[in-house]
Scaffold this active site. Sequence first.
Site, PDB file in Angstrom:
ATOM      1  N   ASP A 165       2.601   8.548  -1.076  1.00 12.40           N
ATOM      2  CA  ASP A 165       3.778   7.946  -0.458  1.00 12.40           C
ATOM      3  C   ASP A 165       4.876   7.658  -1.480  1.00 12.40           C
ATOM      4  O   ASP A 165       5.369   6.543  -1.577  1.00 12.40           O
ATOM      5  CB  ASP A 165       3.312   6.645   0.235  1.00 12.40           C
ATOM      6  CG  ASP A 165       4.414   5.914   0.949  1.00 12.40           C
ATOM      7  OD1 ASP A 165       5.284   6.577   1.534  1.00 12.40           O
ATOM      8  OD2 ASP A 165       4.415   4.664   0.906  1.00 12.40           O
ATOM      9  N   GLU A 511      -2.620  -4.178  -3.914  1.00 16.16           N
ATOM     10  CA  GLU A 511      -1.487  -3.948  -3.018  1.00 16.16           C
ATOM     11  C   GLU A 511      -1.626  -4.820  -1.792  1.00 16.16           C
ATOM     12  O   GLU A 511      -2.715  -4.913  -1.213  1.00 16.16           O
ATOM     13  CB  GLU A 511      -1.420  -2.478  -2.544  1.00 16.16           C
ATOM     14  CG  GLU A 511      -0.927  -1.499  -3.574  1.00 16.16           C
ATOM     15  CD  GLU A 511      -0.808  -0.068  -3.041  1.00 16.16           C
ATOM     16  OE1 GLU A 511      -0.582   0.106  -1.827  1.00 16.16           O
ATOM     17  OE2 GLU A 511      -0.947   0.861  -3.855  1.00 16.16           O
TER      18      GLU A 511
HETATM   19  C1  GCB Z   1      -0.744   2.388  -0.152  1.00 15.76           C
HETATM   20  C2  GCB Z   1      -0.461   3.300  -1.290  1.00 15.76           C
HETATM   21  C3  GCB Z   1       0.991   3.246  -1.722  1.00 15.76           C
HETATM   22  C4  GCB Z   1       1.897   3.201  -0.500  1.00 15.76           C
HETATM   23  C5  GCB Z   1       1.569   1.949   0.273  1.00 15.76           C
HETATM   24  C6  GCB Z   1       2.424   1.808   1.540  1.00 15.76           C
HETATM   25  O1  GCB Z   1      -1.849   2.033   0.116  1.00 15.76           O
HETATM   26  O2  GCB Z   1      -1.295   3.067  -2.397  1.00 15.76           O
HETATM   27  O3  GCB Z   1       1.273   4.344  -2.529  1.00 15.76           O
HETATM   28  O4  GCB Z   1       3.240   3.252  -0.831  1.00 15.76           O
HETATM   29  O5  GCB Z   1       0.227   1.969   0.663  1.00 15.76           O
HETATM   30  O6  GCB Z   1       3.471   1.201   1.484  1.00 15.76           O
HETATM   31  O7  GCB Z   1       2.015   2.343   2.558  1.00 15.76           O
END
Ligand code: GCB
Length: 605
Positions: A165, A511
């Site tokens: 992403d 995250e």
């Molecule tokens: C995730 C990914 C990250 C994305 C994020 C999202 O789990 O690791 O690269 O940008 O989610 O915002 O969906």
Amino acid sequence: MTAFLYPHETKTRRIIDISGVWKFKLDKNNEGRDNHWKDGLSDTTLMAVPASYNDISTEKAFRDHCGDVWYETDFYIAEEWQEKEVYVRFGSATHRAIVYVNGQEVVSHDGGYMPFAGKLNDVVKFGEKNTMVVVVNNELSRKTIPCGDIVTHANGTREVKPFFDFFNYAGIHRAVKLMALPKQRIDDINVLTDFDQSLGKVGYAVSALGAGDVSVELFDEAGKLVAAGEGSEGSLTIDNVKLWQPGNAYLYTLQVSLSEAGQLQDQYPVEVGVRTVKVEGTRFLINNEPFYFKGFGKHEDSHIHGRGYDAALNLRDMELLDWIGANSIRTSHYPYSEEFMQLADRKGLVVINETPAVGQFDVMMNFMAAGQGGESQSKFFERPEVQNEGMEAHKDAIRELFKRDKNHACVVMWSLSNEPDTSQEASDAYFKEVFAYARDLDPQNRPLTFVNFMLAPYGKCHAHQYADVICLNRYYGWYMMGGIEMDNAGEAFAKELAGWATENKPVVITEYGADTMAGIHKLPSVQWSEEYQCEYLDQQHYAFDSCPAVVGEQMWNFADFQTWEGIMRVDGNKKGAFTRDRQPKMSAHHLKRRWDKIDDFGYKA
Ligand code: GCB
């Protein structure tokens, strides 16, 4: 190693930066290799080096190009350099490149975020003009790191589909330098630090090319000599050592010299922060004290430059991290520039250093699936190409990252992959091998991890047993339980965390985030409003505070960033606490209020 020691100028080494504006050509018909463009380009346009090439032109063809692009520049090499070994060194070219000088190949490299260097002595004309042509390719597959695919549309257009992403920025992303190095020279240096009360210890091991005697001197920040040693291996002691502490860095300089018959052949400095890192039960210890990660997953991403190196941006980011009370970041989802790592050392910013292994889950828009959970549709790790070539590429990426960054005090942990599909049984054997490989590579033996996703929640993950720390990306209240259900997101998250806590390992939330358009205010809140992002954060923080095994929170993302275009993203991912031009959303103030009250040891006032 020639490429892996940072190109510092020293008494014995000369460096010239040849970045700037170069000639450039898109290989629209994929003909450059057959038609010998390596010998020189015609009908060129101009391109900045370093920069991504994608956002500079007004043409879609540039932004969305799939395949090769070509660069050309002229350069001189001084006659005095004939006695030296002369190299051209790229900080990175994404994702792979071949470099030709005067028509001859001098180096090729796979992997978009690592330095590489080619020797020039046999191909250059000293004292005269030389021409360098570089072909850079941005294609992805299941065998490459990172992973993706290429689709060919009905009209013949080829498109790179990343399994991740963020925008698949490409080009020469970091500086290009000419290096004149001594033939007898320092090739590699490992440092290993420890301390016992006020006595600091710096172990070192130096390897050299050619004959010579190694000696080392250790200087403090004031330039005062504090210890010295002879021989290619040894241990130095420092009285009244000043430790490298999170948010309070202290850097000694280890000056390594190589001499023969009393004549200095080479000299090279390494900055050394004296600190220790350890995992004990559910605690993550830096300098024997429990550390609590506060910060973000980031990207190297900005307007116009794309992923191109930008010193001003990096400094601004450091200022913002400091302002908001962050003490750490993860280099999601690839290694950052060497200069960024140097800044992190200098600022005392703690870094979880991630390889570019992202997208090991071959579903388009996999961030949706990843966030929502459910059953995996992917058979990624069952594919022979992944188990063979993919594994090799992954190992190369790990080996090169460890080589480049092993001496950085800021690096406290290595993340070997982001969100691989570890819900598959086949991921067990894959990660067993990857972790075993990585275990032997770090002289400092730092903790290893990978980042787990929602498709492999507690009880369903086949790889966490190999990790020293459990890192979780979770979106309770966004991809799942969003909107009116968000009030229960914290409880649901807390319930999953209680499961992970039984593993007796530290848990870091790498995250958690909610897309938010800066300037949208809603009372009561709705998704995408600034209010919602703050309420979302409260739910997450409630869950973290309920679980003593949680030793860190890194919100997704530090700033808004560019992604592939599509129905799920409005000019990019908007989960930033800051906008793409680095101004705070309401959530930034909200986080600051929380983080100002949590010290580095996790004590919550
Ligand atoms: C995730 C990914 C990250 C994305 C994020 C999202 O789990 O690791 O690269 O940008 O989610 O915002 O969906």
